[in-house]
Design a protein around this motif. Structure first.
Motif, PDB file in Angstrom:
ATOM      1  N   TYR A  59       0.869  -1.267   0.035  1.00  0.00           N
ATOM      2  CA  TYR A  59      -0.058   0.083   0.025  1.00  0.00           C
ATOM      3  C   TYR A  59       0.884   1.285  -0.060  1.00  0.00           C
ATOM      4  CZ  TYR A  59      -2.895   3.556   1.717  1.00  0.00           C
ATOM      5  OH  TYR A  59      -3.669   4.769   1.923  1.00  0.00           O
ATOM      6  N   TRP A  60       1.915   1.369   0.666  1.00  0.00           N
ATOM      7  CA  TRP A  60       2.850   2.439   0.721  1.00  0.00           C
ATOM      8  C   TRP A  60       3.858   2.637  -0.619  1.00  0.00           C
ATOM      9  CZ3 TRP A  60       1.801   6.009   4.212  1.00  0.00           C
ATOM     10  CH2 TRP A  60       1.159   5.492   5.474  1.00  0.00           C
ATOM     11  N   LEU A  61       3.571   1.784  -1.498  1.00  0.00           N
ATOM     12  CA  LEU A  61       4.197   2.210  -2.655  1.00  0.00           C
ATOM     13  C   LEU A  61       3.548   2.950  -3.559  1.00  0.00           C
ATOM     14  CD1 LEU A  61       5.616  -1.410  -3.424  1.00  0.00           C
ATOM     15  CD2 LEU A  61       6.737   0.587  -2.445  1.00  0.00           C
ATOM     16  N   GLN A  62       4.177   4.103  -4.100  1.00  0.00           N
ATOM     17  CA  GLN A  62       3.285   4.840  -5.208  1.00  0.00           C
ATOM     18  C   GLN A  62       3.113   4.138  -6.243  1.00  0.00           C
ATOM     19  OE1 GLN A  62       5.492   8.584  -5.566  1.00  0.00           O
ATOM     20  NE2 GLN A  62       4.136   9.545  -3.971  1.00  0.00           N
ATOM     21  N   GLY A  63       1.967   4.303  -6.887  1.00  0.00           N
ATOM     22  CA  GLY A  63       1.307   3.598  -7.793  1.00  0.00           C
ATOM     23  C   GLY A  63       0.654   2.323  -7.492  1.00  0.00           C
ATOM     24  N   HIS A  64       0.591   2.010  -6.348  1.00  0.00           N
ATOM     25  CA  HIS A  64      -0.218   0.768  -5.903  1.00  0.00           C
ATOM     26  C   HIS A  64      -1.635   0.787  -6.381  1.00  0.00           C
ATOM     27  CE1 HIS A  64      -1.460  -2.924  -3.916  1.00  0.00           C
ATOM     28  NE2 HIS A  64      -2.159  -2.167  -3.060  1.00  0.00           N
ATOM     29  N   GLU A  65      -2.229  -0.242  -7.300  1.00  0.00           N
ATOM     30  CA  GLU A  65      -3.707  -0.269  -7.503  1.00  0.00           C
ATOM     31  C   GLU A  65      -4.421  -0.890  -6.526  1.00  0.00           C
ATOM     32  OE1 GLU A  65      -6.015  -1.259 -11.623  1.00  0.00           O
ATOM     33  OE2 GLU A  65      -3.787  -0.460 -11.766  1.00  0.00           O
ATOM     34  N   ARG A  66      -5.375  -0.169  -6.082  1.00  0.00           N
ATOM     35  CA  ARG A  66      -6.374  -1.024  -5.257  1.00  0.00           C
ATOM     36  C   ARG A  66      -7.729  -1.210  -6.009  1.00  0.00           C
ATOM     37  NH1 ARG A  66      -4.903  -1.186   0.565  1.00  0.00           N
ATOM     38  NH2 ARG A  66      -7.106  -2.071   0.636  1.00  0.00           N
ATOM     39  N   TYR A  99     -21.198  -0.144  -8.942  1.00  0.00           N
ATOM     40  CA  TYR A  99     -19.808   0.275  -9.413  1.00  0.00           C
ATOM     41  C   TYR A  99     -18.607  -0.576  -9.030  1.00  0.00           C
ATOM     42  CZ  TYR A  99     -18.606   2.232  -4.961  1.00  0.00           C
ATOM     43  OH  TYR A  99     -18.180   2.259  -3.621  1.00  0.00           O
ATOM     44  N   THR A 100     -17.605  -0.432  -9.996  1.00  0.00           N
ATOM     45  CA  THR A 100     -16.441  -0.984  -9.598  1.00  0.00           C
ATOM     46  C   THR A 100     -15.381   0.224 -10.141  1.00  0.00           C
ATOM     47  OG1 THR A 100     -16.152  -2.060 -12.013  1.00  0.00           O
ATOM     48  CG2 THR A 100     -16.907  -3.383 -10.034  1.00  0.00           C
ATOM     49  N   GLU A 101     -14.397   0.150  -9.443  1.00  0.00           N
ATOM     50  CA  GLU A 101     -13.430   1.293  -9.560  1.00  0.00           C
ATOM     51  C   GLU A 101     -12.088   0.759  -9.203  1.00  0.00           C
ATOM     52  OE1 GLU A 101     -12.398   4.950 -10.716  1.00  0.00           O
ATOM     53  OE2 GLU A 101     -14.462   4.419 -10.638  1.00  0.00           O
ATOM     54  N   ASN A 102     -10.959   1.129 -10.150  1.00  0.00           N
ATOM     55  CA  ASN A 102      -9.650   1.078  -9.725  1.00  0.00           C
ATOM     56  C   ASN A 102      -8.942   2.421  -9.106  1.00  0.00           C
ATOM     57  OD1 ASN A 102      -9.835  -1.644 -10.499  1.00  0.00           O
ATOM     58  ND2 ASN A 102      -8.958  -0.983 -12.430  1.00  0.00           N
ATOM     59  N   ILE A 103      -8.219   2.507  -8.092  1.00  0.00           N
ATOM     60  CA  ILE A 103      -7.953   3.518  -7.309  1.00  0.00           C
ATOM     61  C   ILE A 103      -6.271   3.285  -7.327  1.00  0.00           C
ATOM     62  CG2 ILE A 103      -7.658   4.845  -5.245  1.00  0.00           C
ATOM     63  CD1 ILE A 103     -10.461   3.889  -4.567  1.00  0.00           C
ATOM     64  N   ILE A 104      -5.499   4.069  -7.867  1.00  0.00           N
ATOM     65  CA  ILE A 104      -3.851   4.242  -7.821  1.00  0.00           C
ATOM     66  C   ILE A 104      -3.872   5.280  -6.672  1.00  0.00           C
ATOM     67  CG2 ILE A 104      -1.869   4.768  -9.201  1.00  0.00           C
ATOM     68  CD1 ILE A 104      -3.520   4.058 -11.612  1.00  0.00           C
ATOM     69  N   MET A 105      -2.933   4.611  -5.879  1.00  0.00           N
ATOM     70  CA  MET A 105      -2.446   5.179  -4.551  1.00  0.00           C
ATOM     71  C   MET A 105      -1.354   6.119  -4.705  1.00  0.00           C
ATOM     72  SD  MET A 105      -4.869   3.840  -2.992  1.00  0.00           S
ATOM     73  CE  MET A 105      -4.715   4.569  -1.352  1.00  0.00           C
ATOM     74  N   THR A 106      -1.498   7.186  -4.195  1.00  0.00           N
ATOM     75  CA  THR A 106      -0.151   8.389  -4.748  1.00  0.00           C
ATOM     76  C   THR A 106       0.342   8.656  -3.265  1.00  0.00           C
ATOM     77  OG1 THR A 106      -1.618  10.059  -4.745  1.00  0.00           O
ATOM     78  CG2 THR A 106      -1.028   9.001  -6.586  1.00  0.00           C
TER      79      THR A 106
END
Length: 143
Positions: A59-66, A99-106
């Protein structure tokens, strides 16, 4: 550097051995981020530990996709069409959808952040071999 003569490993073993001799067990500690991911380094007891000593939640890596999914029940805001006719009177629209969604963590850790370090003890049950870095810590009193 010869891996067999790694000074960091020697220092960790020495600290662990001294603690074990004093009857102490490996306990969680607070470290400080020196360099944020992906080239993570953490200051711990006067030593700088690099990524070979550390395990982190991806989770702490930028660009990790949830990936998320859910069901939304809501309504739009009331709006008028502006012509004055009844068909264009102020109205809203109901929303009732899956709904479904991909979130890219920054977000990630930053230099100076305090983190929780949980030691991973070796097979001898006293030497700390690596650490799991679990979370960013903050104090509510501002210190």
């Amino acid at each position: 550097m010869d891996k067999a003569n790694d000074p960091y490993k020697s220092m960790l073993n020495l600290i662990s051995d001294v603690g074990a001799a004093a009857g102490m067990q490996a306990m969680p500690a607070i470290g400080e981020i020196v360099t944020p991911p992906p080239a993570l380094t953490i200051s711990y007891n006067g030593m700088i530990l690099d990524s070979k000593w550390l395990w982190i939640d991806e989770y702490w890596l930028q660009g990790h996709e949830r990936n998320t999914k859910g069901h939304l029940v809501s309504a739009t805001q009331y709006r008028a069409g502006g012509s004055g006719e009844a068909a264009f009177a102020s109205h809203n629209h109901d929303i009732h959808d899956d709904y479904t969604e991909n979130i890219i963590m920054t977000d990630t850790w930053h230099t100076g952040d305090k983190v929780l370090m949980v030691p991973i003890v070796g097979q001898d049950n006293k030497s700390v071999e690596q650490f799991v870095i679990l979370c960013k810590l903050v104090r509510l009193d501002g210190n």
